[in-house]
Design a protein around this motif. Structure first.
Motif, short mmCIF file in Angstrom:
data_model
loop_
_atom_site.label_atom_id
_atom_site.label_comp_id
_atom_site.label_asym_id
_atom_site.label_seq_id
_atom_site.Cartn_x
_atom_site.Cartn_y
_atom_site.Cartn_z
N GLU A 14 0.82 -1.22 0.00
CA GLU A 14 0.00 0.00 0.00
C GLU A 14 0.85 1.26 0.00
N GLU A 15 1.85 1.27 0.84
CA GLU A 15 2.69 2.46 1.00
C GLU A 15 3.41 2.83 -0.29
N ILE A 71 -6.12 0.37 -8.78
CA ILE A 71 -6.87 -0.38 -9.79
C ILE A 71 -5.92 -0.88 -10.87
N ILE A 72 -5.07 0.01 -11.36
CA ILE A 72 -4.14 -0.36 -12.43
C ILE A 72 -3.21 -1.48 -11.98
N LEU A 131 -11.56 -5.87 -3.39
CA LEU A 131 -10.10 -5.85 -3.23
C LEU A 131 -9.61 -4.55 -2.60
N LEU A 132 -10.19 -3.44 -3.05
CA LEU A 132 -9.73 -2.14 -2.56
C LEU A 132 -10.54 -1.66 -1.36
N ASN A 133 -11.54 -2.45 -1.00
CA ASN A 133 -12.40 -2.08 0.12
C ASN A 133 -13.04 -0.71 -0.10
N MET A 134 -13.64 -0.58 -1.28
CA MET A 134 -14.34 0.67 -1.62
C MET A 134 -15.70 0.34 -2.23
N THR A 135 -16.53 1.35 -2.36
CA THR A 135 -17.87 1.09 -2.90
C THR A 135 -17.80 0.81 -4.40
N GLN A 136 -18.81 0.09 -4.88
CA GLN A 136 -18.89 -0.23 -6.31
C GLN A 136 -18.98 1.05 -7.11
N SER A 137 -19.69 2.03 -6.58
CA SER A 137 -19.87 3.29 -7.29
C SER A 137 -18.54 4.03 -7.48
#
Lengths: 121, 121
Positions: free
Chosen positions: A31-32, B52-53, B69-75
């Motif tokens: 992450e870092e 993402i990349i 994976l990124l622990n974020m919302t789908q939006s």
DNA sequence: TCATCATATGAATAACTGTTCATATATACA
DNA sequence: TGTATATATGAACAGTTATTCATATGATGA
């Protein structure tokens, strides 16, 4: 829908692919480091700073020459040089009344060359 | 100072270096290309998009898997994928209900590899 | 054909960023 | 030592951007 219960967004175990997600997570850089990369690209992601850097590819330059070259105010250039300085991308030396800036790192050329290749297809 | 007349900022012909400025101007890449480079770096200059990349370096992924994976919302992921799509950096294919994204250009790896090298000193 | 669900999108908000303007700093050189 | 001037800095403002929330879209598969 009859209730406030919202629809699932890719319910676990069915259309999601947990094994792939886990495998990708394992192989991804820390992450870092990813934050540092984003931070570096953020510095590169401004046309004024790109123009300053590309000018410095050609020659070391004093602040007022950069301002003249880019047709911008001395203040605007100075502010952007500070950003580049904080990112350790440029170094400087004094010569008389002028301060000459130059690039601090040869990696910058490599990164920009790749970017130029991409942009020019 | 006695009047509103401001001090010069590097008066031409004295401490400025017009011959160097002109020479650098001649050798620099076209304005339009520099803008494109800055625009490309701007897309790379966000940690969500970098993540993402880098995920897509490892495997093609559907939207909800990236979100997980990124622990974020789908939006949020969808919005960022749109940015990457508009920059022609990702492509996608449908498989059943899911849409799988992957990287559209091999130059991206090259650019990121150089950036990683720089960041890791 | 119809209900479901993965994905896309629009509006709103909060945070960030680049430039300008005014001014401070500090070095050179008279 | 003092003044001129190249550069740096701080505050303010305008424009941009990332996320959230709510909802639309559209293809699937029953």
């Amino acid at each position: 829908m009859t209730d406030k219960e919202k629809m699932p967004v890719c319910a676990d175990g069915e259309h999601s692919h947990p094994e792939i997600v886990e495998s990708v997570a394992d192989r991804m850089a820390d992450e870092e480091i990813l934050m540092d990369v984003a931070e570096l690209f953020k510095v590169f992601g401004d046309s004024t700073r790109v123009r300053i850097i590309c000018a410095l590819f050609e020659s070391e330059l004093c602040v007022c020459d950069i301002a003249e070259l880019l047709n911008m105010t001395q203040s605007a250039i100075s502010h952007q040089l500070r950003v580049l300085k904080q990112a350790r991308l440029v170094k400087y030396r004094r010569d008389g009344k002028s301060i000459f800036y130059s690039l601090a790192d040869s990696h910058i050329r490599t990164i920009f060359n790749s970017a130029f290749e991409h942009v020019m297809e």
